[in-house]
Design an enzyme around this catalytic site. Structure first.
Site, PDB file in Angstrom:
ATOM      1  N   ARG A  22       0.897  -1.224   0.262  1.00 56.10           N
ATOM      2  CA  ARG A  22       0.154  -0.035   0.015  1.00 56.10           C
ATOM      3  C   ARG A  22       1.064   1.279   0.060  1.00 56.10           C
ATOM      4  O   ARG A  22       0.548   2.210  -0.621  1.00 56.10           O
ATOM      5  CB  ARG A  22      -0.754  -0.085   1.245  1.00 56.10           C
ATOM      6  CG  ARG A  22      -2.183  -0.821   1.015  1.00 56.10           C
ATOM      7  CD  ARG A  22      -3.301  -0.591   2.084  1.00 56.10           C
ATOM      8  NE  ARG A  22      -2.479  -0.934   3.599  1.00 56.10           N
ATOM      9  CZ  ARG A  22      -2.932  -1.852   4.143  1.00 56.10           C
ATOM     10  NH1 ARG A  22      -3.553  -3.102   3.625  1.00 56.10           N
ATOM     11  NH2 ARG A  22      -2.353  -2.204   5.256  1.00 56.10           N
TER      12      ARG A  22
ATOM     13  N   CYS B 134      -8.790 -18.553  15.359  1.00 60.36           N
ATOM     14  CA  CYS B 134      -9.437 -18.336  16.287  1.00 60.36           C
ATOM     15  C   CYS B 134     -10.920 -19.121  16.083  1.00 60.36           C
ATOM     16  O   CYS B 134     -11.925 -19.284  16.826  1.00 60.36           O
ATOM     17  CB  CYS B 134      -9.851 -17.151  16.855  1.00 60.36           C
ATOM     18  SG  CYS B 134      -8.079 -16.478  17.511  1.00 60.36           S
TER      19      CYS B 134
ATOM     20  N   SER C 178      -3.388 -16.009   5.850  1.00 58.43           N
ATOM     21  CA  SER C 178      -4.397 -15.414   6.442  1.00 58.43           C
ATOM     22  C   SER C 178      -5.774 -15.974   6.707  1.00 58.43           C
ATOM     23  O   SER C 178      -6.823 -15.493   6.225  1.00 58.43           O
ATOM     24  CB  SER C 178      -4.692 -14.031   5.355  1.00 58.43           C
ATOM     25  OG  SER C 178      -3.470 -13.418   5.460  1.00 58.43           O
TER      26      SER C 178
ATOM     27  N   ASN D 200      -1.045  -9.407  14.233  1.00 59.89           N
ATOM     28  CA  ASN D 200      -1.507  -8.423  13.008  1.00 59.89           C
ATOM     29  C   ASN D 200      -0.976  -6.944  13.233  1.00 59.89           C
ATOM     30  O   ASN D 200      -0.746  -6.414  12.289  1.00 59.89           O
ATOM     31  CB  ASN D 200      -3.019  -8.482  13.311  1.00 59.89           C
ATOM     32  CG  ASN D 200      -3.777  -9.558  12.673  1.00 59.89           C
ATOM     33  OD1 ASN D 200      -4.111  -9.646  11.350  1.00 59.89           O
ATOM     34  ND2 ASN D 200      -4.234 -10.495  13.405  1.00 59.89           N
TER      35      ASN D 200
END
Length: 480
Positions: A45, A66, A62, A330
């Site tokens: 980005r 959980c 990715s 993350n």
């Protein structure tokens, strides 16, 4: 809290390495889950011209680890719902060169290269990097007992693990399961397997479930598990798994007693995947996870690390610890991406804030438990400066239909009222209340300031005095 960069012996490039000039920066990322893909996405980005290569030895990138118990239990309809990002989308929409089923086998810091093996073909290759990111995560621990490789014995770490378990259950229709380990994954999977109609046993070596909570905070949930049909075997470990008439027998402790089942889940913890970094001469912390500074640098200025393979600075303890949780993975990956892209972003540290669903109950924790505070030795040689209080109070106005009790516990330093940690257990209103305390600890508030915070009130949502503030009012009496 800085680590010294470049403390190893000087390293020089090998003369035979081809280092062709390249106009764009090449960033190599080892590992394609939360931290690795967060870093890769942020770099692309910010620096579209950068050449970002991600090597992932597994079958997915990715994914929501959980969420796996909830797919196995039937709450989530499809395993595809757990995929946050696919390799195709990463390549085509984000411009990230994702190479699946490729394992990095060595890091050559002198040459600034990595050695790679294609796991499908066995073909080796060498890749040059300008910056390297290690995001190798953690692996499930398999205890050194017999039978860990038997069919029907599983660990649950990667999405492929859950897929194999799901397929096994569809094929064999198990009637009974044993979960070895009563931590987060253990209790979540116990619920999932009950929901699937199995007889479920939890075998936990320690005398309580959820060992990262204080013992006085797990009583209600322990009783609740039994009410839901989970059979608990506490204070006893497993001595191995064996075949028995087409089923599995899980041995208990030093006895000949065994639980007969059709499926066994081993959930006794994880360990950091840090050997690759260690072999490259990078420093590890006390936990054997990778040592990084607050900018996620390792001890090599051109190598970063993030995710479940690294230690983070604990805000309360003021030392580096290893607590592998998704939010820090993350965020750590994002910070790596920002700093490689030219920013100057520091990771603020962690508290180990966590929440877990156990059937109708929710358990949450942040900072230190009372047991951990005493054991740290930072609050008196025998923990004499550790204060705590536990109370029960309604999550809403007591007269509101459906109001439920919450048990709240605060742990403080009695010398100055500093908040060290909190635990909350109840059927409603637990998850966000732990965030109040996590915010208070991060902001450096004392327990008396917490007691006077201007929190919202309306009968459907909270009592006039929130349970967290009721507990704060009780424990602040212990401040010297």
């Amino acid at each position: 809290r800085d680590i010294t960069l470049g403390t190893q012996q000087p390293i020089s490039p090998s003369p035979g390495v081809n280092r062709k000039a390249h106009s764009m920066q090449t960033v190599v990322i080892i590992g394609g889950d939360a931290a690795g893909m967060s870093a890769a996405s942020k770099i692309k980005r910010e620096r579209k011209e950068a050449d970002v290569i991600v090597y992932e030895r597994g079958e997915h990138i990715s994914f929501s680890a959980c969420g796996m118990p909830y797919w196995i239990g039937g709450t989530i309809e499809s395993d595809e719902d757990l995929l946050v990002l696919t390799p195709e989308v990463a390549r085509n929409k984000r411009g990230i060169d994702v190479r699946m089923r490729h394992e990095v086998t060595a890091i050559n810091r002198a040459d600034k290269t990595v050695e790679v093996r294609n796991l499908d073909t066995g073909e080796p290759s060498t890749q040059v990097y300008d910056k390297l990111v290690i995001a190798t995560g953690a692996s499930a621990v398999r205890p050194p007992i017999p039978g860990m490789d038997l069919p029907g014995v599983f660990t649950l770490r990667a999405l492929s693990d859950s897929q194999r378990m799901y397929a096994y259950m569809a094929e064999t229709t198990p009637q009974a399961a044993v979960v070895i380990g009563g931590g987060y994954i253990g209790v979540e999977m116990a619920e999932a397997l009950i929901d699937r109609g199995l007889e479920v046993h939890i075998v936990e070596m320690l005398p309580q479930i959820m060992p990262n909570f204080d013992a006085d905070m797990v009583d209600e949930v322990t009783d609740h598990l039994r009410e839901k049909g989970v059979q608990l075997h506490l204070g006893v470990g497993s001595n191995g798994v064996s075949k028995l008439d087409g089923r599995l027998a899980v041995g208990l402790g030093d006895t000949k007693e065994a639980i007969v089942a059709d499926l066994v889940l081993v959930s006794v913890g994880v360990r950091p995947n840090s050997q690759l970094a260690a072999d490259a001469g990078l420093a590890l912390g006390r936990s054997k996870a990778i040592l990084v500074d607050d900018h996620m640098h390792t001890t090599d200025p051109d190598i970063y690390a993030a995710g479940d393979c690294v230690e983070h600075h604990h805000i309360v303890l003021d030392e580096d610890v290893w607590i592998p949780l998704a939010p820090s993975a993350n965020k750590g990956g994002r910070i790596v991406g920002e700093n490689i892209s030219g920013s100057d972003t520091a990771f603020p540290g962690i508290l180990g804030t966590a929440v877990v669903k156990v059937f109708d109950y929710t358990m949450s924790v942040t900072g230190l438990t009372e047991r951990a505070a005493v054991a740290s030795g930072k609050y008196g040689s025998e923990g004499e400066f550790v204060g705590s209080a536990a109370i029960s109070a309604y999550d809403k106005a007591h007269y509101w239909p459906g109001a439920e009790k919450i048990k709240a516990k605060l742990v403080i330093d009695k010398r100055d009222g500093r908040i060290l940690g909190a635990q909350l257990v109840g059927k409603a209103g637990v998850n966000k209340r732990i965030d109040i305390v996590a915010t208070a600890i991060t902001a450096g508030l004392t327990v008396d300031q917490l007691a006077l915070l201007d929190l919202s009130y309306a009968p459907p949502y909270s009592p006039v005095y929130d349970p967290v503030q009721v507990c704060a009012g009780v424990v602040m009496k212990q401040v010297m």
